[in-house]
Design a protein around this motif. Structure first.
Motif, PDB file in Angstrom:
ATOM      1  N   LEU A  87       7.362  13.350 -18.880  1.00 41.07           N
ATOM      2  CA  LEU A  87       8.739  13.301 -19.369  1.00 41.07           C
ATOM      3  C   LEU A  87       8.855  12.469 -20.639  1.00 41.07           C
ATOM      4  O   LEU A  87       9.842  12.570 -21.367  1.00 41.07           O
ATOM      5  N   SER A 141       8.380  17.018 -14.167  1.00 40.97           N
ATOM      6  CA  SER A 141       8.363  17.657 -15.482  1.00 40.97           C
ATOM      7  C   SER A 141       8.411  19.176 -15.401  1.00 40.97           C
ATOM      8  O   SER A 141       8.862  19.829 -16.341  1.00 40.97           O
ATOM      9  N   VAL A 174       8.661  22.168 -20.827  1.00 35.40           N
ATOM     10  CA  VAL A 174       8.447  20.724 -20.763  1.00 35.40           C
ATOM     11  C   VAL A 174       9.116  20.037 -21.949  1.00 35.40           C
ATOM     12  O   VAL A 174       9.741  18.974 -21.804  1.00 35.40           O
TER      13      VAL A 174
END
Length: 369
Positions: free
Chosen positions: A203, A232, A280
């Protein structure tokens, strides 16, 4: 006394239950909400974007084969992870959520007369699992809500087997950087395992992510790294994570691992999710924007908080359990922190823009009454 209690192991009776965040459905039933859309959950650090789209497609494609047992060796997942992380497949162990890896570590390395070191405000499951194996727990006081690595080094004794470092840390959302980790690792005895729990690592912006994988590649320290697809990649409901370590350690963990510990749908989703770099990056941007908004609002409200490194914020509201209950009535589920010895705090997950706004509005309504 129930006969089961009478014949159970004595130390089991001393263990505490782990209190998970409440599901939206349970809160709706308790408080009489007619529509689940009236409630938002910002309690469990889940990914507000939902699952990775590539993972969802893989889940649908794999559904037709759910009458078959999964690949017990996780062949394709291990190779996909190895390629992405620049390690070998023999250094990877897929698990049913990274919590399973903690249990496996306890199976192999803990027991009576052995112990762990952890921060006093780190993920409470380390303590619960160690105690369930009759091991000693040394909880080192944090410094400014962050792991005090120097104090953790000083706490090492002959009984120490594992040091757990949750980075970024749950529930404080703080982290120790690469330089601090490197200094720490130079002084850790060779007979002590350092377990880096990196559930939230992806993250963070790539340039801020500490490089702990080098210790596995170089094999000059006893390091185990735990990671997960829950945060994530938005796959918390599938319970899939993995451990990275020297192949000798992975071999030992495999000896106590149950067969088919990771389900087939989870493995298919995880392999696909590893290719979803766009998702992501969207998640990182969502978290970054959310942190800017939430911290600005909390400052405006005059609330103290711990500057966050992950997708959640530890906020001092006073009487955290009461604030938690009051916010639920407003349709907002946060996490009380009394289990961590922080009764004045709640933990709030960064959500979508609309979820963040609803959370702030609810807090203003509750705290200004």
């Amino acid at each position: 006394m129930n006969k089961f209690v009478k014949i159970s192991n004595d130390w089991i009776k001393t263990l505490r239950f782990y209190e998970p965040g409440k599901p939206i459905e349970e809160v709706a039933r308790e408080l009489g909400f007619d529509c689940l859309d009236d409630i938002i959950k910002v309690a469990s650090n889940e990914n507000a974007l939902g699952p990775s789209p590539l993972a969802l497609k893989a889940i649908k494609n794999s559904a037709k084969n759910m009458h078959r047992y999964p690949d017990g060796d996780a062949y394709y997942l291990k190779r996909a992870l190895a390629e992405k992380l620049d390690v070998t497949p023999s250094q990877i162990l897929p698990v049913n959520g990274s919590n399973e890896a903690i249990v496996l570590l306890a199976h192999v390395f803990l027991g009576p007369g052995k112990g762990i070191i952890m921060a006093d405000r780190a993920f409470v499951v380390y303590k619960l699992i160690a105690l369930s194996y009759q091991s000693n727990v040394t909880a080192v006081v944090m410094k400014d809500f962050t792991h005090d690595l120097d104090a953790m080094l000083e706490a090492i004794t002959d009984e120490t087997r594992i040091i757990f470092i949750c980075n970024p840390n749950n529930p404080t959302s703080t982290m120790v950087d690469s330089k601090a980790i490197d200094r720490f690792m130079k002084n850790v005895p060779d007979n002590v395992i350092v377990c880096f729990d990196e559930a939230y690592i992806e993250l963070m912006p790539v340039e801020k992510q500490p490089d702990t994988l080098k210790y596995v590649r170089d094999n000059n320290k006893n390091v185990v790294i735990l990671r997960t697809f829950s945060k994530s990649y938005g796959l918390a409901g599938l319970r899939i994570g993995y451990a990275i370590a020297h192949e000798d350690c992975i071999n030992l963990l495999n000896r106590v691992r149950q067969p088919f510990n990771v389900n087939a749908m989870a493995m298919s989703a995880a392999v696909a999710a590893l290719d979803d770099d766009k998702y992501v990056e969207r998640t990182r941007k969502l978290v970054s924007r959310g942190i800017v908004y939430m911290t600005a609002q909390l400052k405006e409200m005059g609330l103290d908080y711990v500057p966050p490194s992950a997708n959640f914020i530890l906020v001092k509201t006073g009487k955290g359990r009461e604030v938690f209950s009051a916010l639920q009535k407003e349709g907002v589920i946060v996490r009380p922190m009394d289990i961590y010895g922080l009764p004045d705090y709640v933990r709030i997950t960064i959500g979508t823009s609309s979820e963040n706004k609803k959370t702030i509005n609810a807090m203003k309504s509750v705290l200004h009454k």
